[in-house]
Design an enzyme around this catalytic site. Structure first.
Site, short mmCIF file in Angstrom:
data_model
loop_
_atom_site.label_atom_id
_atom_site.label_comp_id
_atom_site.label_asym_id
_atom_site.label_seq_id
_atom_site.Cartn_x
_atom_site.Cartn_y
_atom_site.Cartn_z
N ASP A 123 -46.40 -21.46 39.98
CA ASP A 123 -45.89 -20.42 39.09
C ASP A 123 -45.03 -21.06 37.99
O ASP A 123 -44.00 -21.67 38.29
CB ASP A 123 -45.05 -19.43 39.90
N CYS A 130 -51.36 -12.71 41.41
CA CYS A 130 -50.23 -13.62 41.53
C CYS A 130 -49.01 -12.78 41.93
O CYS A 130 -49.18 -11.73 42.52
CB CYS A 130 -50.01 -14.44 40.25
N ARG A 187 -49.77 -16.16 35.52
CA ARG A 187 -51.00 -16.76 36.02
C ARG A 187 -52.17 -15.79 36.13
O ARG A 187 -53.28 -16.09 35.65
CB ARG A 187 -50.76 -17.41 37.40
#
Length: 146
Positions: free
Chosen positions: A119, A9, A15
């Site tokens: 996100d 990420c 994440r």
């Protein structure tokens, strides 16, 4: 075939550590790690997982306690058989770092409608819960394929 998996990420604190640890639980015979495309730029190198990400994961029986953010590099890309990114744009970031990694880079959300996983960083608890749900669903689908 895919024994070493990297989850990617941006900052490697929300994440990708979540995806990494869920996959580790689902695929105990595989090596699964994570990294971020902008860890150094964001001054997150070595930082722990985000507190809210850690809390949400813990509520689902996943520990992010030992996580330390690390920067994605071309050398890191070479180490893995499969690179799973959270957003389509991350494919470009991986390709810019390591053009040879393009063919082994896929969306984490590939098997849930090729969905980007948004996100949740610096957002509400609901954003973290939503991201966790997508990551968990996607990880389960990957586990079936791998």
């Amino acid at each position: 075939m895919f024994n070493k998996i990297l989850v990617v990420c941006v900052g490697n604190i929300c994440r990708s550590p979540t995806g990494e640890h869920i996959l580790k639980q689902l695929l105990p015979n595989k090596t699964v790690d994570s990294a971020g495309v902008a860890v150094e730029k964001s001054r997150l190198t070595g930082k722990a997982a985000d507190a809210m990400a850690t809390e949400v994961a813990a509520e689902h029986g996943i520990s992010l306690e030992s996580h330390q953010a690390r920067q994605l590099t071309s050398d890191v890309c070479r180490e893995y058989d499969l690179i799973l990114v959270m957003e389509s744009g991350h494919k470009e970031a991986v390709t810019n770092l390591a053009p040879e990694a393009r063919s082994k880079t896929m969306l984490f959300g590939q098997w849930i409608g090729q969905q980007d996983i948004p996100d949740p960083y610096r957002q509400s608890r609901e954003a973290f819960d939503h991201a966790y749900g997508l990551i968990e669903k996607a990880a389960q689908e990957w586990a079936k394929k791998l």
